[in-house]
Design a protein around this motif. Sequence first.
Motif, mmCIF file in Angstrom:
data_model
loop_
_atom_site.group_PDB
_atom_site.id
_atom_site.type_symbol
_atom_site.label_atom_id
_atom_site.label_comp_id
_atom_site.label_asym_id
_atom_site.label_seq_id
_atom_site.Cartn_x
_atom_site.Cartn_y
_atom_site.Cartn_z
ATOM 1 N N VAL A 115 0.821 -1.218 0.000
ATOM 2 C CA VAL A 115 0.000 0.000 0.000
ATOM 3 C C VAL A 115 0.851 1.262 0.000
ATOM 4 N N PRO A 116 1.819 1.448 0.912
ATOM 5 C CA PRO A 116 2.622 2.683 0.831
ATOM 6 C C PRO A 116 3.507 2.756 -0.406
ATOM 7 N N LEU A 117 4.083 1.621 -0.813
ATOM 8 C CA LEU A 117 4.914 1.645 -2.018
ATOM 9 C C LEU A 117 4.083 1.963 -3.257
ATOM 10 N N GLY A 118 2.948 1.312 -3.398
ATOM 11 C CA GLY A 118 2.103 1.553 -4.564
ATOM 12 C C GLY A 118 1.516 2.945 -4.598
ATOM 13 N N SER A 119 1.072 3.442 -3.444
ATOM 14 C CA SER A 119 0.475 4.777 -3.415
ATOM 15 C C SER A 119 1.512 5.877 -3.642
ATOM 16 N N ALA A 120 2.706 5.726 -3.064
ATOM 17 C CA ALA A 120 3.746 6.735 -3.279
ATOM 18 C C ALA A 120 4.195 6.759 -4.738
ATOM 19 N N PHE A 121 4.374 5.591 -5.338
ATOM 20 C CA PHE A 121 4.764 5.541 -6.742
ATOM 21 C C PHE A 121 3.650 6.075 -7.637
ATOM 22 N N SER A 122 2.405 5.815 -7.263
ATOM 23 C CA SER A 122 1.269 6.334 -8.036
ATOM 24 C C SER A 122 1.190 7.850 -7.948
ATOM 25 N N PHE A 123 1.495 8.402 -6.792
ATOM 26 C CA PHE A 123 1.507 9.859 -6.649
ATOM 27 C C PHE A 123 2.571 10.479 -7.542
ATOM 28 N N TYR A 124 3.711 9.812 -7.640
ATOM 29 C CA TYR A 124 4.765 10.303 -8.533
ATOM 30 C C TYR A 124 4.319 10.221 -9.990
ATOM 31 N N ILE A 125 3.687 9.093 -10.362
ATOM 32 C CA ILE A 125 3.253 8.919 -11.751
ATOM 33 C C ILE A 125 2.168 9.916 -12.118
ATOM 34 N N SER A 126 1.222 10.133 -11.211
ATOM 35 C CA SER A 126 0.082 10.996 -11.536
ATOM 36 C C SER A 126 0.493 12.441 -11.778
ATOM 37 N N ARG A 127 1.680 12.849 -11.353
ATOM 38 C CA ARG A 127 2.133 14.223 -11.544
ATOM 39 C C ARG A 127 3.148 14.343 -12.681
ATOM 40 N N ARG A 128 3.370 13.263 -13.432
ATOM 41 C CA ARG A 128 4.296 13.311 -14.552
ATOM 42 C C ARG A 128 3.554 13.692 -15.824
ATOM 43 N N SER A 129 4.344 13.939 -16.888
ATOM 44 C CA SER A 129 3.761 14.283 -18.177
ATOM 45 C C SER A 129 3.106 13.065 -18.809
ATOM 46 N N GLY A 130 2.387 13.289 -19.882
ATOM 47 C CA GLY A 130 1.619 12.215 -20.491
ATOM 48 C C GLY A 130 2.466 11.072 -21.015
ATOM 49 N N ARG A 131 3.571 11.366 -21.693
ATOM 50 C CA ARG A 131 4.405 10.312 -22.264
ATOM 51 C C ARG A 131 5.110 9.499 -21.191
ATOM 52 N N VAL A 132 5.635 10.171 -20.189
ATOM 53 C CA VAL A 132 6.315 9.453 -19.106
ATOM 54 C C VAL A 132 5.324 8.560 -18.365
ATOM 55 N N LYS A 133 4.151 9.089 -18.079
ATOM 56 C CA LYS A 133 3.134 8.316 -17.387
ATOM 57 C C LYS A 133 2.708 7.112 -18.211
ATOM 58 N N ALA A 134 2.509 7.309 -19.504
ATOM 59 C CA ALA A 134 2.076 6.209 -20.359
ATOM 60 C C ALA A 134 3.133 5.113 -20.430
ATOM 61 N N ALA A 135 4.404 5.502 -20.532
ATOM 62 C CA ALA A 135 5.474 4.509 -20.608
ATOM 63 C C ALA A 135 5.549 3.678 -19.327
ATOM 64 N N ILE A 136 5.414 4.332 -18.174
ATOM 65 C CA ILE A 136 5.491 3.598 -16.903
ATOM 66 C C ILE A 136 4.296 2.664 -16.752
ATOM 67 N N LEU A 137 3.108 3.125 -17.118
ATOM 68 C CA LEU A 137 1.909 2.290 -16.987
ATOM 69 C C LEU A 137 1.959 1.092 -17.937
ATOM 70 N N VAL A 138 2.530 1.297 -19.120
ATOM 71 C CA VAL A 138 2.675 0.169 -20.046
ATOM 72 C C VAL A 138 3.620 -0.880 -19.454
ATOM 73 N N ALA A 139 4.700 -0.433 -18.845
ATOM 74 C CA ALA A 139 5.631 -1.379 -18.224
ATOM 75 C C ALA A 139 4.981 -2.117 -17.065
ATOM 76 N N LEU A 140 4.181 -1.411 -16.268
ATOM 77 C CA LEU A 140 3.513 -2.050 -15.139
ATOM 78 C C LEU A 140 2.399 -2.984 -15.579
ATOM 79 N N SER A 141 1.815 -2.713 -16.724
ATOM 80 C CA SER A 141 0.729 -3.587 -17.190
ATOM 81 C C SER A 141 1.207 -5.006 -17.460
#
Length: 306
Positions: A115-141
């Motif tokens: 929970v803390p690891l996922g939420s902290a990483f999600s907070f970082y992702i949610s504040r990134r630009s569109g391309r960076v966010k998309a690349a990270i989410l694709v890797a996590l998928s």
Amino acid sequence: MTTIPRDTRDRPAAGGRTALPPSLETPTPPRRRRLGGRLRVLVAAAVTLVFVAPIYLMLVNAFKSQEKILDNPIAPPWPPTLENLTQALTRPDNLIPLGLRNSLIVAVVSVALIVPLGSAFSFYISRRSGRVKAAILVALSAGLMIPPQVTLLPTIKILTWIGLDHTYPGLILANLGGGYLSFAVFVYVGFMRSVPDEIIQAARLDGATGLRIWWQIVMPLVRPATATVVIFLTLWIWNDFLNPLFILGPLQGQTITTGLYLTIGQYSVDYGQLFGIMFLAGVLPVAGYLTVQKQFVAGLTSGATK
């Protein structure tokens, strides 16, 4: 008097027949509507019965003797008995009490770290630009799309290399990766997108650090997401069978799922004790769900009225 529009009146329909406006079309007969509604009810009842039947069999047979289970497994337990639960809890090898304790420890520690690891990483992702966010989410998928059986052997080799094979810390470390963390990140990112940027900017103007903003401002706002992640991950880790069986091994210890597997005999099965163990294995997850069900329902219905 109803006037038919010219374009509708002059244009022939399929088959050479003149198309009528919706106001003049023949409505569905009430009898046909009633038959359709009854059919949907019957289909829904059949699907519900398929899901409820295993739970019903577990509940009624957990309080019946072996003879009554073999005689009629669908009959209600009358008179009920607690002998199955008592025998399961007082086995000489303490297989079930130890399994319940180990499953509880593994599930609680794993979720408390995810929970803390996922939420902290999600907070970082949610504040990134569109391309960076998309690349990270694709890797996590990949953690959600790749079956866990595919990564089980490499995980065991990594744990053996670092000296954590056949240990509970190794099992907990294996739970931190793969689909569990990916699921948590995807849920949290969806909720954190709705957090207004004005709140984050105001906190930064007041001198708050990123860690303080995440913990004291963002986490209380996404409490329904936390309840959703906790419930799903706890159930998945509690019901996991492959990881405890191969990572811990049958001689090093067991969770409730592997303990249930070890109670099944090769030539004969004590169904009364088996159903009693199933009942005990389901009590703790149900109690945990009832504790946080309000937040869980709020997390599922969030945004439905927006």
